[in-house]
Motif scaffolding. Structure first.
Motif, PDB file in Angstrom:
ATOM      1  N   PHE A  71       0.886  -1.169   0.000  1.00 34.73           N
ATOM      2  CA  PHE A  71       0.000   0.000   0.000  1.00 34.73           C
ATOM      3  C   PHE A  71       0.922   1.215   0.000  1.00 34.73           C
ATOM      4  CE2 PHE A  71      -3.221  -2.649   2.557  1.00 34.73           C
ATOM      5  CZ  PHE A  71      -3.988  -2.924   1.434  1.00 34.73           C
ATOM      6  N   PRO A  72       1.171   1.773  -1.163  1.00 30.99           N
ATOM      7  CA  PRO A  72       2.184   2.847  -1.210  1.00 30.99           C
ATOM      8  C   PRO A  72       1.752   4.118  -0.491  1.00 30.99           C
ATOM      9  CG  PRO A  72       1.342   2.338  -3.407  1.00 30.99           C
ATOM     10  CD  PRO A  72       0.648   1.412  -2.475  1.00 30.99           C
ATOM     11  N   VAL A  73       0.450   4.261  -0.257  1.00 30.87           N
ATOM     12  CA  VAL A  73      -0.044   5.450   0.446  1.00 30.87           C
ATOM     13  C   VAL A  73      -0.978   5.006   1.557  1.00 30.87           C
ATOM     14  CG1 VAL A  73      -1.438   7.550   0.231  1.00 30.87           C
ATOM     15  CG2 VAL A  73       0.033   6.843  -1.666  1.00 30.87           C
ATOM     16  N   HIS A  74      -0.834   5.568   2.732  1.00 29.09           N
ATOM     17  CA  HIS A  74      -1.901   5.418   3.721  1.00 29.09           C
ATOM     18  C   HIS A  74      -2.179   6.750   4.394  1.00 29.09           C
ATOM     19  CE1 HIS A  74       1.059   4.208   7.061  1.00 29.09           C
ATOM     20  NE2 HIS A  74       1.746   4.066   5.970  1.00 29.09           N
ATOM     21  N   PHE A  75      -3.406   6.855   4.870  1.00 29.97           N
ATOM     22  CA  PHE A  75      -3.947   8.161   5.217  1.00 29.97           C
ATOM     23  C   PHE A  75      -4.677   8.069   6.550  1.00 29.97           C
ATOM     24  CE2 PHE A  75      -7.644  11.127   4.633  1.00 29.97           C
ATOM     25  CZ  PHE A  75      -6.914  12.288   4.775  1.00 29.97           C
ATOM     26  N   GLU A 127      -7.537  21.921   7.312  1.00 28.57           N
ATOM     27  CA  GLU A 127      -8.582  22.313   6.348  1.00 28.57           C
ATOM     28  C   GLU A 127      -8.109  23.353   5.329  1.00 28.57           C
ATOM     29  OE1 GLU A 127      -8.688  23.220   9.540  1.00 28.57           O
ATOM     30  OE2 GLU A 127      -8.681  25.413   9.389  1.00 28.57           O
ATOM     31  N   ARG A 128      -6.948  23.901   5.546  1.00 31.50           N
ATOM     32  CA  ARG A 128      -6.433  24.839   4.532  1.00 31.50           C
ATOM     33  C   ARG A 128      -6.064  24.125   3.240  1.00 31.50           C
ATOM     34  NH1 ARG A 128      -1.753  27.556   7.974  1.00 31.50           N
ATOM     35  NH2 ARG A 128      -1.911  25.510   8.951  1.00 31.50           N
ATOM     36  N   SER A 129      -5.843  22.812   3.337  1.00 28.58           N
ATOM     37  CA  SER A 129      -5.494  22.042   2.150  1.00 28.58           C
ATOM     38  C   SER A 129      -6.544  20.946   1.938  1.00 28.58           C
ATOM     39  CB  SER A 129      -4.103  21.437   2.316  1.00 28.58           C
ATOM     40  OG  SER A 129      -3.735  20.734   1.158  1.00 28.58           O
ATOM     41  N   SER A 130      -6.255  20.022   1.034  1.00 30.82           N
ATOM     42  CA  SER A 130      -7.198  18.922   0.807  1.00 30.82           C
ATOM     43  C   SER A 130      -6.413  17.682   0.415  1.00 30.82           C
ATOM     44  CB  SER A 130      -8.167  19.280  -0.315  1.00 30.82           C
ATOM     45  OG  SER A 130      -7.460  19.299  -1.542  1.00 30.82           O
ATOM     46  N   LEU A 131      -7.055  16.543   0.570  1.00 25.14           N
ATOM     47  CA  LEU A 131      -6.399  15.283   0.231  1.00 25.14           C
ATOM     48  C   LEU A 131      -5.986  15.256  -1.239  1.00 25.14           C
ATOM     49  CD1 LEU A 131      -5.494  12.451   0.971  1.00 25.14           C
ATOM     50  CD2 LEU A 131      -7.850  11.654   0.667  1.00 25.14           C
ATOM     51  N   GLY A 132      -6.871  15.768  -2.095  1.00 26.66           N
ATOM     52  CA  GLY A 132      -6.582  15.769  -3.534  1.00 26.66           C
ATOM     53  C   GLY A 132      -5.319  16.562  -3.850  1.00 26.66           C
TER      54      GLY A 132
END
Ligand SMILES: Nc1nc2c(ncn2[C@@H]2O[C@H](COP(=O)(O)OP(=O)(O)O)[C@@H](O)[C@H]2O)c(=O)[nH]1
Ligand SMILES: [Mg+2]
Lengths: 198, 161
Positions: B78-82, B107-112
């Motif tokens: 799993f190259p990414v985990h969140f 909240e200033r940024s986003s996952l995307g």
């Protein structure tokens, strides 16, 4: 695998405590944490279950004085005894610069020590280490208890290589043997780095 | 014996630059570059209130566990985990074979946005690690250890325990 950062001028050595469940690995690290000069110690992380079983690992960073202008840091890890995840075992063994085997001196744990030692040998070779080459020391812990095996017998079974070994009581206020064990493996690591450089 | 990890100033500076830019581009609070053994290489952004040594060792631990989980369910990795929190989120991703990038954002940024910028930065980080790997083993670091005396070793413990 020591970690040397020329930019921040630090050397990090990773030391792993290995041994059967409940032999006193976490107690060793906790003793070191309480007995170390507060300036020199980082935060102790102990990922334990409610029943005080180490679930994942214990971790304690220590800062030693600089050596040749490089800050020396020790990262101490213990491997979990019971719920022995291969993932955390792998993380912990990978990159180890030195290993401390903690034996439980009680007669009733003699077999458990042997099994853990076999396990350690297997793990070390799986990660490309040779037990005869990696800095390695043995500690016979719980010497305060009544039903303990003679050190000679433990030595014969667990230290056929004649590496430095120490009797210890990790639960005692002055933790006899605990620092000696750690110092011995650190010395071996640095001596080996020096030998490799020459 | 295992190879040792050596970081030189030039690569350190380049890694730092990429991470600093990533912090800005992804509107992250903080970014940490860690190796899989739990050692920290770069910490940028709002790191003052974070115990970075603990963070590095725990991120390496959770990444090792995640990697085993992947194998358990038949994935190679799993190259990414969140990890999603009430205020802060943790985006953890692999950089090549041996390193882990951790982005803390709110909240200033986003996952995307984080995902997109991390992808770009990762390519650059991998390049730097390749350069570093080539430089290792050239023996530049040998001098440091050859000069260590027995007294140096003895002094290591004088004020600590
Ligand atoms: N009597 C005695 N008990 C010990 C000693 N060292 C550890 N213990 C106890 O053994 C138990 C297991 O110790 P722990 O450090 O959690 O073992 P680990 O599984 O190896 O991490 C605890 O109850 C400790 O208090 C020792 O030297 N003497
Ligand atoms: Mg434990």
């Amino acid at each position: 695998m020591s970690f040397i950062n020329y930019s921040s001028r630090e050397i990090i050595l990773k030391i792993v405590y290995y041994g059967p469940g409940l032999c006193g690995k976490t107690t060793n690290i906790k003793f070191i944490h309480t007995a170390t000069n507060p300036d020199a110690r980082g935060k102790l992380i102990s990922l334990e279950t409610k029943a005080e079983r180490t679930l994942f690992f214990d971790f304690l960073p220590l800062s030693l004085p600089a050596i040749r202008g490089f800050k020396t840091r020790l990262h101490l890890y213990t491997v979990p005894g019971q719920l022995f995840y291969s993932a955390s075992r792998k993380l912990i063994m990978k990159g180890a610069d030195g290993v401390i085997f903690v034996a439980d001196s009680q007669d009733a744990r003699f077999e458990a020590n042997l099994i853990a030692m076999d396990d350690l040998k297997e793990n070390l070779s799986a990660y490309g280490y040779d037990i005869e080459k990696i800095p390695f020391v043995v500690q016979y812990n719980k010497r305060d208890l009544p039903n303990v095996t003679d050190v000679e017998k433990l030595r014969e079974a667990l230290n056929p290589w004649g590496v430095p070994d120490f009797e210890a009581i990790a639960t005692e206020p002055d933790g006899p043997g605990v620092f000696d064990t750690l110092k011995a493996v650190v010395k071996m690591i640095i001596q080996q780095l020096r030998a490799g450089a020459r | 014996m295992n190879p040792r990890t050596v970081i030189f100033e030039e690569e350190q500076r380049r890694l730092q630059e990429v991470c600093t830019r990533l912090t800005r581009d992804s509107l992250a609070r903080a970014i940490f570059l860690i190796d899989k053994n739990g050692q920290i290489l770069v910490a940028v952004g709002e790191t003052a209130n974070i115990d970075t040594t603990s963070l590095a060792s725990l991120v390496a631990g959770t990444t090792a566990a995640t990697s085993s989980l992947a194998k358990l369910v038949g994935e190679e990795e799993f190259p990414v985990h969140f990890h999603e929190g009430k205020r802060d989120n943790l985006h953890i991703s692999l950089v090549g074979e041996d390193h882990i990038l951790t982005v803390i954002f709110d909240e200033r940024s986003s996952l995307g946005l984080v995902r997109l910028r991390v992808k770009k930065a990762t390519e650059k980080l991998v390049e730097i690690f390749v350069a570093l790997a080539e430089r290792q083993g050239l023996g530049e670091e040998a001098d440091l250890f050859s000069e260590i005396t027995d007294e140096d070793i003895e002094n290591l413990f004088s004020d600590t325990f």
